[in-house]
Each structure stands twice: as C-alpha cells, then as structure tokens.
Design a protein around this motif. Sequence first.
Motif, PDB file in Angstrom:
ATOM      1  N   VAL A 101      34.083 -24.372  22.181  1.00  0.00           N
ATOM      2  CA  VAL A 101      34.347 -25.793  21.914  1.00  0.00           C
ATOM      3  C   VAL A 101      34.868 -26.382  23.224  1.00  0.00           C
ATOM      4  N   ASN A 102      33.988 -27.112  23.874  1.00  0.00           N
ATOM      5  CA  ASN A 102      34.259 -27.699  25.186  1.00  0.00           C
ATOM      6  C   ASN A 102      35.005 -29.007  24.955  1.00  0.00           C
ATOM      7  N   ASN A 103      36.316 -28.917  24.809  1.00  0.00           N
ATOM      8  CA  ASN A 103      37.075 -30.061  24.283  1.00  0.00           C
ATOM      9  C   ASN A 103      38.017 -30.716  25.293  1.00  0.00           C
ATOM     10  N   ALA A 104      38.516 -29.955  26.276  1.00  0.00           N
ATOM     11  CA  ALA A 104      39.555 -30.499  27.176  1.00  0.00           C
ATOM     12  C   ALA A 104      39.088 -31.807  27.799  1.00  0.00           C
ATOM     13  N   GLY A 105      39.962 -32.805  27.790  1.00  0.00           N
ATOM     14  CA  GLY A 105      39.593 -34.092  28.371  1.00  0.00           C
ATOM     15  C   GLY A 105      40.820 -34.939  28.635  1.00  0.00           C
ATOM     16  N   ILE A 106      40.685 -35.841  29.587  1.00  0.00           N
ATOM     17  CA  ILE A 106      41.809 -36.703  29.977  1.00  0.00           C
ATOM     18  C   ILE A 106      41.325 -38.131  30.221  1.00  0.00           C
ATOM     19  N   LEU A 133      31.362 -25.937  33.832  1.00  0.00           N
ATOM     20  CA  LEU A 133      31.844 -24.606  34.231  1.00  0.00           C
ATOM     21  C   LEU A 133      32.048 -23.694  33.019  1.00  0.00           C
ATOM     22  N   CYS A 134      32.631 -24.243  31.945  1.00  0.00           N
ATOM     23  CA  CYS A 134      32.886 -23.416  30.754  1.00  0.00           C
ATOM     24  C   CYS A 134      31.573 -23.066  30.050  1.00  0.00           C
ATOM     25  N   ALA A 135      30.675 -24.046  29.945  1.00  0.00           N
ATOM     26  CA  ALA A 135      29.394 -23.784  29.277  1.00  0.00           C
ATOM     27  C   ALA A 135      28.620 -22.698  30.032  1.00  0.00           C
ATOM     28  N   ARG A 136      28.649 -22.754  31.369  1.00  0.00           N
ATOM     29  CA  ARG A 136      27.894 -21.761  32.143  1.00  0.00           C
ATOM     30  C   ARG A 136      28.419 -20.344  31.881  1.00  0.00           C
ATOM     31  N   GLU A 137      29.740 -20.186  31.841  1.00  0.00           N
ATOM     32  CA  GLU A 137      30.285 -18.845  31.580  1.00  0.00           C
ATOM     33  C   GLU A 137      29.943 -18.389  30.166  1.00  0.00           C
ATOM     34  N   ALA A 138      30.020 -19.301  29.200  1.00  0.00           N
ATOM     35  CA  ALA A 138      29.685 -18.931  27.813  1.00  0.00           C
ATOM     36  C   ALA A 138      28.221 -18.508  27.723  1.00  0.00           C
ATOM     37  N   ALA A 154      22.190 -17.356  15.713  1.00  0.00           N
ATOM     38  CA  ALA A 154      22.154 -17.870  17.088  1.00  0.00           C
ATOM     39  C   ALA A 154      22.791 -16.858  18.034  1.00  0.00           C
ATOM     40  N   ALA A 155      22.352 -16.905  19.293  1.00  0.00           N
ATOM     41  CA  ALA A 155      22.999 -16.067  20.310  1.00  0.00           C
ATOM     42  C   ALA A 155      24.333 -16.672  20.722  1.00  0.00           C
ATOM     43  N   GLY A 156      24.516 -17.957  20.430  1.00  0.00           N
ATOM     44  CA  GLY A 156      25.783 -18.606  20.748  1.00  0.00           C
ATOM     45  C   GLY A 156      25.687 -20.085  20.447  1.00  0.00           C
ATOM     46  N   LYS A 157      26.845 -20.708  20.290  1.00  0.00           N
ATOM     47  CA  LYS A 157      26.914 -22.134  19.979  1.00  0.00           C
ATOM     48  C   LYS A 157      27.925 -22.803  20.898  1.00  0.00           C
ATOM     49  N   ILE A 158      27.555 -23.969  21.414  1.00  0.00           N
ATOM     50  CA  ILE A 158      28.501 -24.764  22.211  1.00  0.00           C
ATOM     51  C   ILE A 158      28.616 -26.137  21.551  1.00  0.00           C
ATOM     52  N   ARG A 200      22.481 -22.750  20.660  1.00  0.00           N
ATOM     53  CA  ARG A 200      22.517 -24.131  20.141  1.00  0.00           C
ATOM     54  C   ARG A 200      23.661 -24.901  20.782  1.00  0.00           C
ATOM     55  N   ILE A 201      23.337 -26.090  21.282  1.00  0.00           N
ATOM     56  CA  ILE A 201      24.339 -26.913  21.962  1.00  0.00           C
ATOM     57  C   ILE A 201      24.258 -28.326  21.394  1.00  0.00           C
TER      58      ILE A 201
END
Length: 278
Positions: A101-106, A133-138, A154-158, A200-201
Amino acid sequence: MSYSPYVLKGQVALVTGGSSGIGEGAARCLAQAGAAVVINYHSDRAAAEQIVRDIISEGGAELAEGMPRAIAIGANVAKEEEVKAMFAQTIATFGTIDILVNNAGIQQDAAFVDMTLAQWNLVMNVNLTGQFLCAREAVKEFLRRGVKPDISCAAGKIICMSSVHQVIPWAGHVNYATSKGGLEMLMKSMAQELAPQKIRINSIAPGAIETQINTAAWSTPEMKAKLLQLIPAGRVGMPEDIGKAVVWLASDDSDYVNGTTLFVDGGMTLYPGFTKGG
Ligand code: NAP
C-alpha cells in the motif's frame, strides 16, 4: 458465493506511512482481513509501535509458525537506500511480500508564485518518487516469487494512494495536485506493463478524510460546514472508509480490476456545485 472473514490470510502487506491517518486505517483493516502487516513510519516511531501492539493484541487469522502479526520499520520513502533496506527487512522477517500500500504522502502548500523549489521537490520526492521506489522493490519480489495459487491468484498487488486531486485542480497546492496527477500515469503504466505477470496495480482516490494532513479543513465547525458543501454524501470520510477499499483491492475478489482508480470520496468528484441546478 461465500466470503471468508480472512480474505488475506497467509499474505504479507507493507503500508508506507502506516503510522497515521489513512495508512493506519489501511494497516488495521488489512490485519483484520488476516494479513501480516509491516507498518512503515518516517518520524513517528512511537505511533507505529502502538499500532503494532494493538494489532498483535487483537489477534486474528492463524499465521505460519514464528511469523509476527505486525512489525514497524522506519524509512524515508524518498530515499532509495532506505526503501531497499525496508524491503530487505520485510523479506527477511516474513519470507516475501504480497501487498504494497503505497500510501505515504505530504503537503507543502504555497501560492504558486511563492512556491519554492524545495517545497516542489519535497512533495514530488515523497508523493511520486517514493511510490516509484517502493513499487519497484515490491515488483522485484513479486516477479522472483511468482504466483502461489494457495495464497492468491496474483503474483502481487499494489494499491497507490492518490487523491481526488489527480483530477480536481487545486489552487495553492500545485505541487500536491501535480504529484497525484503524475501518480495516475505511473500507476496505469505500471499496471499495463505488469498485468501479464499477474501483478495487479490500482489506485484509491480519497476525498476529504479526517487525518492530520488536513486538520485545518475539518477541526472547527465553520471549516467543517464549508468542507461539507463539497461532499454530496454529507459527511467527512474516516480512515476505515479507505481501509475497506484497500482490503478489496488487495483481495482476489477484485482479480479482474487492473489499472483503475477507485474514488472513495462521498461524491466529491460529482461537481457538487451543480447539486441545485448549477
Ligand atoms: P497523515 O495522517 O499526515 O499521514 C501521512 C503519513 O505519511 C504518516 O504516516 C507519515 O509518517 C508518512 N510520511 C510522511 N513523509 C514520509 C516519508 N518521507 N517517508 C515515509 N513516510 C512518510 O496523512 P493522510 O491523510 O493519512 O495521508 C495519507 C495519504 O492519503 C497521502 O498520500 C495523502 O496524499 C492521501 N490523501 C489524503 C486525503 C485526506 O483527506 N486525508 C485525501 C486524499 C489523499 P510519520 O508520521 O511517521 O512521519
């Protein structure tokens, strides 16, 4: 058709910016759905550790032997080495990762003409580069592991945390709105490229949710009344409104949903100014 209360049993989720607001709500909902959860924080370690304690004490789905139900990891998502170290620690602890969950934000607000390059760069670095950066590592880990059919199809979910401001222009916040507009294309391009690998993204675009990022908009009765004029549903959203959508997008119940944005905004994007005929 039946729904398991633990739709994410056996899965590992990492929530960036999980120490507050929407990220905290998402982390708690993911844990309730059976996932083991990594709570990433930037400055507020104590808050992240309290959420970890809460999740552990609530209990829930059975976990593999020796696997913790939740841990906290500090990292600045805008720093490549810190992101790499966070994913390495996650994989060392849990063996893999299934959900990001790519959530961090300001926000760093200023009138356009007064906006400094530092304010522009800070918001882009956290809200957009941080998600890259986080999505690439995931994705590296999703590709390495592939699909485990007993865990998920799925192989993974973002899930990318966007905003209604990926479509609503926002005077005084051009850095923020631009970061979310850019995020829509990052999300869609990643989704297109990676769908054949069963990754899946998708994005969630929250409207106004009661968190620290926007306290000024809802904390006095006058400001809240003004805000409610923008929300046809007649209430400000809560972090669990978003957490429930995160669980659905992370689960196989949404297996045919790729590259889309789910607006969870009480109708904020329905041109509320036209409610009474415009
Ligand atoms: P929030 O309560 O202020 O939480 C922000 C989170 O991001 C905190 O956990 C913070 O960590 C973390 N963070 C900040 N900078 C970071 C960095 N460099 N590296 C890692 N983590 C960092 O805000 P929120 O409302 O929950 O916002 C979460 C997301 O939802 C954001 O992407 C925001 O744009 C989006 N959103 C919010 C709303 C809303 O109405 N609230 C609406 C639309 C979209 P620490 O506290 O540990 O420093």
